[in-house]
Design an enzyme around this catalytic site. Structure first.
Site, PDB file in Angstrom:
ATOM      1  N   ASP A 188     -31.334  97.809 -83.495  1.00 45.78           N
ATOM      2  CA  ASP A 188     -32.087  99.117 -83.174  1.00 45.78           C
ATOM      3  C   ASP A 188     -31.901  99.984 -84.176  1.00 45.78           C
ATOM      4  OD1 ASP A 188     -33.753 100.941 -81.878  1.00 45.78           O
ATOM      5  OD2 ASP A 188     -31.953 101.541 -80.466  1.00 45.78           O
ATOM      6  N   ASP A 213     -32.327 104.147 -83.624  1.00 52.30           N
ATOM      7  CA  ASP A 213     -31.999 105.432 -83.249  1.00 52.30           C
ATOM      8  C   ASP A 213     -30.895 105.285 -82.197  1.00 52.30           C
ATOM      9  OD1 ASP A 213     -33.880 107.170 -84.583  1.00 52.30           O
ATOM     10  OD2 ASP A 213     -35.183 106.301 -82.735  1.00 52.30           O
TER      11      ASP A 213
END
Length: 286
Positions: free
Chosen positions: A39, A41
């Site tokens: 991922d 963020d």
């Protein structure tokens, strides 16, 4: 649609051959090797607190909108997947809707989000959003070991690429990014991870996702993938029952030892996570 458009059939392939593998996919002999999907963020960098929140607030000020999110308020907004979607939730307040004025809300959101993305990228360029510990070490080690590495995020692709390049430098060119509106549904929907696995022709049993939130964890596990969680200040108290391993960070040699918050797999981490630890997570919960 986003970076997945770069996945095209190679010249000379017949219709019966099936889709061509993305050039980033690595193979040893006839078999696929281990893959890592990150991922963005909260995983590549602590972008929420030091990037997205100030970028949202700067955008609100730029357009004269009567809102400034506090860290606590933004923490609640993180339950909503996607930046445009978080902005859209402001219209639930009649006072905000009136202040935003007449006109098409979709167009307003697109304009605001474009400005917010520019503000975020400026913060990255100014070095105000450093990579999280261990990210550069693990990604470069995985690439050197021949693993397939990818990033899957439903944040704006421009923002994701800026964070990735800031984290790993020129190696970012070797890493496929699936981001933005390339899928119709945000996390916890599994669409972004299913797309990544499909487009890169990955073996789910040999693929590990690195996430930081419950929404991301559910997205990965609903796609049939094992997931390692590196928590941050916003997500530390969330429920990570489905994760194979939950740690404070990936860690580095020059940092204090990582904190192992939950370990349901076969990894036996030391002061920081190694590729052997990540490989051990592929067996799933013990």
């Amino acid at each position: 649609m986003g970076s997945a458009l770069a996945v095209q059939a190679s010249a000379g392939r017949g219709a019966r051959d099936g889709p061509a593998a993305h050039p980033a996919v690595r193979r040893i002999g006839a078999g696929l090797v281990t893959a890592l999907i990150f991922d963005c963020d909260g995983v590549l960098a602590d972008t929420e607190r030091y990037g997205h929140l100030p970028a949202f607030n700067a955008t609100f000020a730029q357009f004269g909108l009567p809102v400034q999110w506090t860290e606590e308020e933004y923490g609640r907004k993180l339950k909503i997947g996607g930046g445009k979607e978080r902005m859209a939730s402001l219209f639930d307040d009649p006072g905000f809707a009136a202040a935003a004025g007449p006109g098409d809300r979709t167009e307003k959101l697109l304009t605001w989000h474009k400005a917010k993305t520019a503000a975020f990228k400026q913060l990255v360029a100014e070095g105000k959003i450093p990579p999280r510990p261990g990210i550069k070490r693990v990604i470069l080690s995985a690439i050197e070991a021949g693993w397939t590495v990818a990033v899957a995020s439903t944040s704006a692709e421009e923002s994701v690429r800026a964070v990735l390049e800031n984290a790993v430098g020129s190696a970012a060119a070797e890493i496929p990014v699936f981001a933005g509106d390339v899928v119709p549904a945000k996390k916890p929907d599994p669409a972004i991870y299913r797309l990544t696995v499909e487009q890169l022709s990955l073996d789910p049993a040999q693929t590990l996702v690195v996430e930081d939130s419950r929404n991301g964890l559910l997205s990965a596990t609903r796609a049939g993938l094992n997931c390692l969680v590196t928590v941050n200040g916003y997500t530390r108290d969330e429920d990570f029952t489905e994760a194979v391993l939950v740690v404070s960070e990936l860690g580095d040699e020059d940092r204090p030892p990582i904190e192992v918050l939950a370990n349901r797999g076969r990894a036996r981490p030391g002061a920081y996570l190694t590729l052997d630890d990540l490989r051990a997570c592929l067996g799933g919960p013990a």
